[in-house]
Design an enzyme around this catalytic site. Structure first.
Site, PDB file in Angstrom:
ATOM      1  N   THR A 144       0.820  -1.220   0.000  1.00  0.00           N
ATOM      2  CA  THR A 144       0.000   0.000   0.000  1.00  0.00           C
ATOM      3  C   THR A 144       0.850   1.264   0.000  1.00  0.00           C
ATOM      4  O   THR A 144       0.502   2.264  -0.624  1.00  0.00           O
ATOM      5  CB  THR A 144      -0.903  -0.002   1.258  1.00  0.00           C
ATOM      6  OG1 THR A 144      -1.765  -1.125   1.165  1.00  0.00           O
ATOM      7  CG2 THR A 144      -1.725   1.252   1.367  1.00  0.00           C
ATOM      8  N   ASP A 169       1.359  -6.706  -4.495  1.00  0.00           N
ATOM      9  CA  ASP A 169       0.514  -6.680  -3.319  1.00  0.00           C
ATOM     10  C   ASP A 169       1.064  -7.835  -2.490  1.00  0.00           C
ATOM     11  O   ASP A 169       1.206  -8.953  -2.994  1.00  0.00           O
ATOM     12  CB  ASP A 169      -0.944  -6.950  -3.719  1.00  0.00           C
ATOM     13  CG  ASP A 169      -1.887  -6.843  -2.528  1.00  0.00           C
ATOM     14  OD1 ASP A 169      -2.794  -5.999  -2.582  1.00  0.00           O
ATOM     15  OD2 ASP A 169      -1.711  -7.619  -1.557  1.00  0.00           O
ATOM     16  N   SER A 170       1.387  -7.595  -1.234  1.00  0.00           N
ATOM     17  CA  SER A 170       2.172  -8.604  -0.493  1.00  0.00           C
ATOM     18  C   SER A 170       1.419  -9.897  -0.254  1.00  0.00           C
ATOM     19  O   SER A 170       2.004 -10.892   0.170  1.00  0.00           O
ATOM     20  CB  SER A 170       2.669  -8.030   0.833  1.00  0.00           C
ATOM     21  OG  SER A 170       1.644  -8.002   1.784  1.00  0.00           O
ATOM     22  N   SER A 171       0.108  -9.906  -0.536  1.00  0.00           N
ATOM     23  CA  SER A 171      -0.602 -11.180  -0.407  1.00  0.00           C
ATOM     24  C   SER A 171      -0.086 -12.189  -1.431  1.00  0.00           C
ATOM     25  O   SER A 171      -0.336 -13.386  -1.308  1.00  0.00           O
ATOM     26  CB  SER A 171      -2.113 -10.971  -0.550  1.00  0.00           C
ATOM     27  OG  SER A 171      -2.376 -10.097  -1.614  1.00  0.00           O
ATOM     28  N   THR A 196       1.470  -4.800   4.093  1.00  0.00           N
ATOM     29  CA  THR A 196       1.323  -5.234   5.484  1.00  0.00           C
ATOM     30  C   THR A 196       0.744  -6.642   5.613  1.00  0.00           C
ATOM     31  O   THR A 196       0.909  -7.292   6.639  1.00  0.00           O
ATOM     32  CB  THR A 196       0.418  -4.265   6.277  1.00  0.00           C
ATOM     33  OG1 THR A 196      -0.868  -4.245   5.664  1.00  0.00           O
ATOM     34  CG2 THR A 196       0.996  -2.874   6.317  1.00  0.00           C
ATOM     35  N   ASP A 197       0.032  -7.102   4.550  1.00  0.00           N
ATOM     36  CA  ASP A 197      -0.687  -8.375   4.695  1.00  0.00           C
ATOM     37  C   ASP A 197       0.222  -9.530   5.110  1.00  0.00           C
ATOM     38  O   ASP A 197      -0.116 -10.300   5.999  1.00  0.00           O
ATOM     39  CB  ASP A 197      -1.409  -8.728   3.389  1.00  0.00           C
ATOM     40  CG  ASP A 197      -2.644  -7.858   3.185  1.00  0.00           C
ATOM     41  OD1 ASP A 197      -3.040  -7.167   4.139  1.00  0.00           O
ATOM     42  OD2 ASP A 197      -3.203  -7.871   2.070  1.00  0.00           O
TER      43      ASP A 197
HETATM   44  N1  ASP Z   1      -2.810  -5.622   0.399  1.00  0.00           N
HETATM   45  C1  ASP Z   1      -1.753  -4.741   0.818  1.00  0.00           C
HETATM   46  C2  ASP Z   1      -0.446  -5.510   0.790  1.00  0.00           C
HETATM   47  O1  ASP Z   1      -0.190  -6.270   1.694  1.00  0.00           O
HETATM   48  C3  ASP Z   1      -2.036  -4.210   2.186  1.00  0.00           C
HETATM   49  C4  ASP Z   1      -1.004  -3.242   2.731  1.00  0.00           C
HETATM   50  O2  ASP Z   1       0.068  -3.020   2.205  1.00  0.00           O
HETATM   51  O3  ASP Z   1      -1.286  -2.635   3.773  1.00  0.00           O
HETATM   52  O4  ASP Z   1       0.305  -5.377  -0.140  1.00  0.00           O
END
Ligand code: ASP
Length: 534
Positions: free
Chosen positions: A30, A105-107, A137-138
């Site tokens: 993000t 996207d870290s997912s 953050t994911d």
């Molecule tokens: N979906 C985002 C990710 O993990 C969420 C984030 O960065 O806060 O890439």
């Protein structure tokens, strides 16, 4: 880059403090996202769009290019750098940005993504004082945990951060998270993989994501933060900082294979066959079992569940028991937990699921790993990821007008000077604070003093206790430079064995010494290429 000599002649005293260099590695998340018709997506060009226009990230000084290494062959590329204004600690941080080709996207990150981060740090290790990794953050707690194991004998700070709102949004947490990470990486020698979020620096392998929207998104339930930022200063808990205590240089272990491990959460009424089905997956080598409370699963010693777990352990699958609770530890406190232990299930103590899973994948990836060896190492702390029994601290009486810190440091200086190994050990043992990275008025640490001291065993002892080889004194010199300059071959050797290298700022002067009357062989051991060895 102004040379060290020109900096020494600079009339402004604050400019004489060595500038630190940090590499920001952008993987996505993000923090670097922008709006699109499909929702938020990661966008390139972060340095130009998000950092250059912000005064706290750019003091508008001459934008020296910095070199970064871009591949395993060592290809170097000069890239733009920016510099922060002077910090509360009288230092500026110069940084460059390395954006991955594909921002995620870290997912969607996996072991290949962790390899890419580890390799980037490894290739650029000698060129920078610290690293900041921008990440979604994911899966951030997983990546932090994985990297903490993959980066072996780490001697410099690696700080992962991200944000809940993009940097390009008017109201965001990105700016604070990134600036604080940059300042910590450029100022404090915390040789750990850390996660910075919402004014707190955590040990990365202790963290877990606890909120999908609050700025306070991460917690470290079983370990206090390593540092907290207040309006006045950064308070580092030096006594909590983990340090490698073997004399080996930095290395990386890549290729964690997450397809060989699984994680299962026990629930009331869960059918033992479900667990059996997972344990019979082809190629499975390890399972993290998220159990109730202090480590309990349904069923007694002869239950189907226990038999299934025991049979899997006999087949060579490593099963690790961790708690579903946010905090606390698993142990043989209750009968069901004891039964699991007797069946060969490993007590994961206070490991988070993220740390347990990535540690298992790391240990299974090590060459010649056996299930017995992996099971044994799952219970001991490799990077401070679980709590081992606390150490006792003794304090000796202090007097005189110096602060207790300074009086211990001064006493240590005298022991080093006298070559008195036992005396130095006694002072450190009687000192509850972490003394070995403390510095005197000249920013010289005990390692700087020992690097030219008469007893090389004192230097070795400090390194075996985890002292940093990378701190620089007020002149910008590393202990390695001082040892080479003094022509002390044994000291230089032990420092390089421990991963010491000359700072990029020292190279020109080192080359000059090697070519003009210095001991070329010693300088060659210290890493001056071209200096004749032997
Ligand atoms: N979906 C985002 C990710 O993990 C969420 C984030 O960065 O806060 O890439």
């Amino acid at each position: 880059m102004p040379s060290r000599l020109s900096r020494q002649m600079d009339p402004f005293p604050e400019l004489q403090l060595p500038e630190s260099r940090v590499l920001i590695i952008i993987t996505g998340g993000t923090i670097c996202m922008r709006r699109s018709d499909d929702g938020l997506i990661p966008a390139k060009g972060f340095l130009r769009a998000a950092l250059a226009p912000r005064p706290s990230f750019n003091d508008n000084s001459y934008q020296d290019p910095l070199e970064i290494v871009t591949d395993d062959k060592g290809t170097r590329k000069a890239v733009q750098s920016l510099r922060t204004p002077i910090s509360a600690y009288d230092r500026r941080v110069r940084y460059s940005v390395l954006e991955f080709d594909e921002l995620l996207d870290s997912s969607s990150i996996d072991a290949a993504g962790w390899d890419q981060i580890a390799r980037t740090i490894y290739r650029n290790y000698q060129l920078f004082d610290g690293f900041v990794v921008l990440h979604g953050t994911d899966s951030l707690a997983y990546t932090c945990s994985a990297l903490s194991f993959m980066l072996q004998n780490l001697g410099k700070p690696v700080i992962l951060t991200g944000s809940q709102a993009p940097m390009m949004e008017l109201q965001n947490d990105a700016q604070d998270n990134l600036l604080s990470s940059l300042i910590i990486a450029g100022h404090f020698m915390i040789p750990e993989v850390c996660l910075f979020f919402n004014f707190k620096l955590f040990r990365g392998n202790r963290t877990t994501k606890v909120s999908a929207e609050d700025f306070d998104a991460f917690a470290s339930p079983n370990l206090r933060p390593l540092a907290q930022i207040s309006s006045l200063r950064t308070n580092v808990q030096w006594n909590l900082v983990y340090r490698p205590t073997t004399v080996h240089p930095f290395s990386i272990q890549t290729k964690l294979d997450t397809s060989h491990v699984a994680c299962l959460r026990i629930f009331p009424g869960m059918k033992p066959e479900m667990v059996d089905a997972v344990l019979r997956l082809e190629g499975l080598k390890g399972l993290i079992l998220e159990t109730f409370g202090a480590g309990n699963t349904p069923g007694g010693p002869d239950s189907a569940m226990t038999q299934i777990l025991a049979a899997a352990v006999k087949r060579g699958i490593v099963i690790v028991n961790v708690t579903q609770c946010l905090s606390g530890s698993v142990s043989p406190l209750y009968a069901p937990g004891t039964v699991l232990g007797r069946a060969g299930v490993v007590f994961g103590q206070d490991l988070t699921s993220e740390a347990a899973l990535t540690k298992l994948a790391y240990l299974l990836a090590l060459p010649e790993s056996t299930p017995e060896e992996v099971a044994k190492r799952m219970c001991i702390s490799l990077r401070g990821e679980l709590t081992e029994t606390t150490r006792t601290h003794f304090e000796h009486p202090k007097n005189g007008s110096l602060t207790p810190e300074l009086s211990s440091l001064t006493a240590l200086g005298y022991s080093i000077q006298a070559g008195d190994l036992q005396g130095a050990r006694d002072i450190i043992r009687g000192e509850p604070r972490w003394l070995l990275n403390d510095a005197d008025y000249n920013l010289s640490t005990p390692v700087h003093l020992a690097a030219t001291g008469r007893n090389v065993d004192i230097l070795k002892d400090f390194l075996e206790q985890g002292a940093s080889v990378h701190l620089r004194n007020r002149e910008g010199h590393t202990p390695l430079y001082l040892a080479a300059h003094a022509g002390l071959a044994g000291h230089v050797q032990i420092l390089t064995d421990a991963g010491a290298h000359l700072h990029s700022d020292e190279m020109a002067a080192a080359r000059l010494h090697a070519e003009s009357g210095g001991d070329a062989a010693v300088w060659a051991t210290a890493g001056v290429s071209g200096a004749a060895a032997g």
